[in-house]
Design a protein around this motif. Structure first.
Motif, mmCIF file in Angstrom:
data_model
loop_
_atom_site.group_PDB
_atom_site.id
_atom_site.type_symbol
_atom_site.label_atom_id
_atom_site.label_comp_id
_atom_site.label_asym_id
_atom_site.label_seq_id
_atom_site.Cartn_x
_atom_site.Cartn_y
_atom_site.Cartn_z
ATOM 1 N N GLY A 1 0.799 -1.230 0.000
ATOM 2 C CA GLY A 1 0.000 0.000 0.000
ATOM 3 C C GLY A 1 0.824 1.269 0.000
ATOM 4 N N ALA A 2 2.133 1.163 0.149
ATOM 5 C CA ALA A 2 2.996 2.343 0.274
ATOM 6 C C ALA A 2 3.247 2.996 -1.081
ATOM 7 C CB ALA A 2 4.308 1.965 0.942
ATOM 8 N N LEU A 3 2.184 3.381 -1.740
ATOM 9 C CA LEU A 3 2.266 3.984 -3.071
ATOM 10 C C LEU A 3 2.009 5.485 -3.043
ATOM 11 C CD1 LEU A 3 0.267 1.208 -4.950
ATOM 12 C CD2 LEU A 3 2.729 1.618 -5.117
ATOM 13 N N HIS A 4 1.912 6.048 -1.847
ATOM 14 C CA HIS A 4 1.636 7.476 -1.738
ATOM 15 C C HIS A 4 2.857 8.294 -2.157
ATOM 16 C CE1 HIS A 4 3.461 6.058 1.921
ATOM 17 N NE2 HIS A 4 3.604 7.269 2.419
ATOM 18 N N SER A 5 2.612 9.553 -2.482
ATOM 19 C CA SER A 5 3.645 10.390 -3.098
ATOM 20 C C SER A 5 3.964 11.629 -2.261
ATOM 21 C CB SER A 5 3.187 10.822 -4.484
ATOM 22 O OG SER A 5 2.115 11.750 -4.372
ATOM 23 N N ARG A 6 4.993 12.333 -2.720
ATOM 24 C CA ARG A 6 5.361 13.602 -2.101
ATOM 25 C C ARG A 6 4.285 14.669 -2.332
ATOM 26 N NH1 ARG A 6 9.474 13.579 1.694
ATOM 27 N NH2 ARG A 6 10.377 11.504 1.364
ATOM 28 N N PHE A 7 3.431 14.450 -3.295
ATOM 29 C CA PHE A 7 2.369 15.409 -3.603
ATOM 30 C C PHE A 7 1.401 15.539 -2.425
ATOM 31 C CE2 PHE A 7 -1.865 16.397 -5.270
ATOM 32 C CZ PHE A 7 -1.611 17.508 -6.060
ATOM 33 N N GLU A 8 0.814 14.418 -2.009
ATOM 34 C CA GLU A 8 -0.158 14.510 -0.912
ATOM 35 C C GLU A 8 0.511 14.823 0.418
ATOM 36 O OE1 GLU A 8 -0.314 9.973 -1.986
ATOM 37 O OE2 GLU A 8 0.140 11.863 -2.997
ATOM 38 N N HIS A 9 1.765 14.384 0.576
ATOM 39 C CA HIS A 9 2.492 14.737 1.797
ATOM 40 C C HIS A 9 2.661 16.255 1.906
ATOM 41 C CE1 HIS A 9 5.593 15.121 4.821
ATOM 42 N NE2 HIS A 9 6.454 15.569 3.933
ATOM 43 N N SER A 10 3.012 16.896 0.809
ATOM 44 C CA SER A 10 3.213 18.346 0.819
ATOM 45 C C SER A 10 1.916 19.084 1.158
ATOM 46 C CB SER A 10 3.743 18.813 -0.540
ATOM 47 O OG SER A 10 5.010 18.235 -0.802
ATOM 48 N N LEU A 11 0.812 18.604 0.610
ATOM 49 C CA LEU A 11 -0.487 19.184 0.969
ATOM 50 C C LEU A 11 -0.777 18.985 2.454
ATOM 51 C CD1 LEU A 11 -2.634 17.986 -2.071
ATOM 52 C CD2 LEU A 11 -1.883 20.328 -1.624
ATOM 53 N N GLY A 12 -0.430 17.810 2.961
ATOM 54 C CA GLY A 12 -0.665 17.505 4.368
ATOM 55 C C GLY A 12 0.160 18.384 5.292
ATOM 56 N N VAL A 13 1.403 18.636 4.927
ATOM 57 C CA VAL A 13 2.256 19.499 5.743
ATOM 58 C C VAL A 13 1.688 20.912 5.762
ATOM 59 C CG1 VAL A 13 4.574 20.491 6.002
ATOM 60 C CG2 VAL A 13 4.313 18.101 5.315
ATOM 61 N N ASP B 1 2.655 7.738 6.367
ATOM 62 C CA ASP B 1 3.397 6.516 6.053
ATOM 63 C C ASP B 1 2.815 5.316 6.785
ATOM 64 O OD1 ASP B 1 4.983 8.182 4.573
ATOM 65 O OD2 ASP B 1 6.691 8.151 5.948
ATOM 66 N N SER B 2 2.408 5.528 8.014
ATOM 67 C CA SER B 2 1.805 4.454 8.792
ATOM 68 C C SER B 2 0.508 3.971 8.151
ATOM 69 C CB SER B 2 1.544 4.928 10.226
ATOM 70 O OG SER B 2 1.003 3.892 11.014
ATOM 71 N N LEU B 3 -0.331 4.920 7.737
ATOM 72 C CA LEU B 3 -1.613 4.574 7.124
ATOM 73 C C LEU B 3 -1.418 3.772 5.842
ATOM 74 C CD1 LEU B 3 -4.719 4.879 6.863
ATOM 75 C CD2 LEU B 3 -4.279 6.982 5.587
ATOM 76 N N TYR B 4 -0.575 4.275 4.947
ATOM 77 C CA TYR B 4 -0.437 3.640 3.642
ATOM 78 C C TYR B 4 0.364 2.338 3.695
ATOM 79 C CZ TYR B 4 -2.687 7.491 1.252
ATOM 80 O OH TYR B 4 -3.621 8.408 0.823
ATOM 81 N N CYS B 5 1.216 2.196 4.697
ATOM 82 C CA CYS B 5 1.930 0.923 4.858
ATOM 83 C C CYS B 5 1.049 -0.123 5.544
ATOM 84 C CB CYS B 5 3.214 1.132 5.667
ATOM 85 S SG CYS B 5 4.513 1.972 4.756
ATOM 86 N N GLY B 6 -0.043 0.334 6.151
ATOM 87 C CA GLY B 6 -0.933 -0.599 6.837
ATOM 88 C C GLY B 6 -0.411 -1.050 8.176
#
Length: 466
Positions: A76-88, A215-220
């Motif tokens: 599941g760890a397919l998330h990107s720097r894009f959504e992380h930047s929005l989250g920050v 990272d915790s969420l997407y890694c499960g």
């Protein structure tokens, strides 16, 4: 970049006179939009921020995985720097809003000294948070190994922001680019901007808060979860030694902060430094070092590349079959990684490092039919100041806890943070067939080598042969 603080303060004040005219005129017409986020719910953005998000330089982050090839371990760890930047950006805003509830008068006076209103300071913070990772190379931190010594993705970020200056200044106000660079750079920050810098890149910041949760969420896994709402609720400000303001935390939030630091350690141990993920980092770094040495000439060229371009390069190597990088490319594509046969503890010391090196050398001598790789894995768990009476100079960030409205050093208040090591460090020995490079090793052979490595390791323990 301005040469001195006086220069930037004067510039910001001058720019603000222009701001009063433009922003007040458009204040009622600025529309907001919402982005649904898996971690934080709805993230609100305005029209001007949307223009920056739509830029190619930012959209590129959609194609840069947050955790490189960690999805080989956690699918599941397919998330990107894009959504992380929005989250920050969102977390930084929530922190700022909470501080304004508690200390708006102080913050208003602090920013007014450099000609900024609370609203303008918040917009600068949001843009700084949004762009803080825009300089990441393909596969995030793995790609940094191809940069010149001493150059990190933060330096690339600054160069890209400079490149975007005409757009940023035109969209918001003249001079905002220099302010953002001042906040994100490693150089000394204007004292009145210290609080904004701390929200984005301190020992307790929106960046760490987001990636642990995300990272915790997407890694499960559950390792990265902590009570982030409680931390934000308990954050406060305290006057810094430089004359600006730093983040601090009320005593009631110490346990939540402890859980965040422990979450960071667990994520290092189980995700960021996972044995399989780290060997693929090794393969990727070899491939990228060969492909992207042009970055040395012009850092902004990095915006031309992302994970997809690297994977296409790897695909071409495998297809051609005669490239000297074929082994690394083949292992990445077909998941034919080396196996771990020896590793130290997560906080190994010098003696363990020496021991591991001697085990590695002995195995190479005794088993010439195998290929062995020795890899160190390092990470920073925290950088809080820990006072040690036996040392003349203590190293670390002075982070304060407010108890009965009086400040106390965090590590004096928290036994847990005081005793957990600051640095994560372990060493592993990997093995694979030397001749049959692309075959998985038999389990019986791996077990035999594990047993042998352990025997060799024990023989060097307690200084017997060191």
């Amino acid at each position: 970049m301005f040469k001195n603080k006086q220069g930037i303060l004067k510039f910001i004040f001058t720019a603000n006179i222009f701001l009063v005219i433009i922003i007040s005129y458009h204040e009622e017409t600025v529309m907001t939009m919402h982005i649904r986020d898996a971690v934080l719910g709805f993230i609100e953005i305005n029209e001007k921020e949307r223009k920056i998000i739509d830029l190619y330089e930012f959209q590129r982050l959609r194609y840069i995985k947050q955790l490189a090839l960690t999805y080989y371990v956690y699918p599941g760890a397919l998330h990107s720097r894009f959504e992380h930047s929005l989250g920050v950006m969102e977390l930084a805003s929530r922190i700022f809003n909470r501080l304004c509830v508690k200390r708006k008068k102080i913050l208003r006076h602090n920013f007014s000294q450099i000609g900024l209103s609370i609203k303008e300071a918040k917009q600068i913070l949001r843009l700084s948070a949004l762009l803080h990772d825009v300089g990441h190379l393909p596969f995030s931190h793995v790609g940094e190994e191809v940069l010149p010594e001493g150059v990190k993705h933060e330096h690339v970020t600054i160069e890209i922001i400079k490149y975007l200056k005409p757009i940023l200044d035109k969209t918001f106000f003249e001079g905002i680019t220099e302010v953002i660079i001042n906040i994100l750079s490693k150089e000394e920050t204007v004292k009145n901007l210290t609080i904004l810098k701390g929200i984005i890149s301190g020992s307790l910041d929106a960046d760490r808060m987001d990636y642990l949760l995300r990272d915790s969420l997407y890694c499960g896994v559950e390792y990265g979860r902590y009570d982030w709402q409680r931390i934000i609720d308990c954050l406060d400000i305290i006057e810094s030694e430089s004359g600006g303001y730093d983040l601090c935390i009320e005593h009631g939030g110490v346990h939540a902060l402890e859980s965040m630091i422990l979450a960071r350690f667990y994520m290092f141990a189980q995700v960021y430094c996972h044995k399989t993920r780290k060997i693929y980092d090794y393969y990727l770094s070899h491939v990228m070092r060969e492909r992207y040495n042009i970055f040395v000439k012009n850092l902004t060229d990095i915006t031309r590349y992302n994970d997809i371009s690297v994977l296409n390069f790897i695909e071409n190597i495998v297809r051609e079959g005669n490239n000297h990088l074929y082994e690394f490319a083949h292992r990445i594509k077909f998941r034919k990684q080396h196996s771990v046969i020896f590793e130290t503890s997560d906080f190994c010391d010098l003696s363990q490092l020496i021991n591991a090196k001697k085990v590695f050398d002995t195995l190479q001598e005794e088993f010439s039919d195998y290929e062995f790789i020795l890899r160190e894995t390092r990470g920073k768990i925290h950088n809080f100041l820990i006072k040690k009476p036996q040392k003349k100079e203590n190293v670390g960030e002075k982070f304060y806890v407010l108890r009965n409205n009086r400040p106390y050093i965090l590590t004096d208040e928290s036994l847990i943070i005081r005793n957990i090591p600051k640095n994560f460090l372990n060493t592993r020995i990997y093995v694979a067939y030397k001749d049959k490079k692309y075959e998985r090793m038999k389990e019986s052979e791996i077990r035999k080598l594990i047993k042998k490595a352990e025997e060799i390791g024990r023989s060097f323990d307690n200084g017997k042969k060191i």
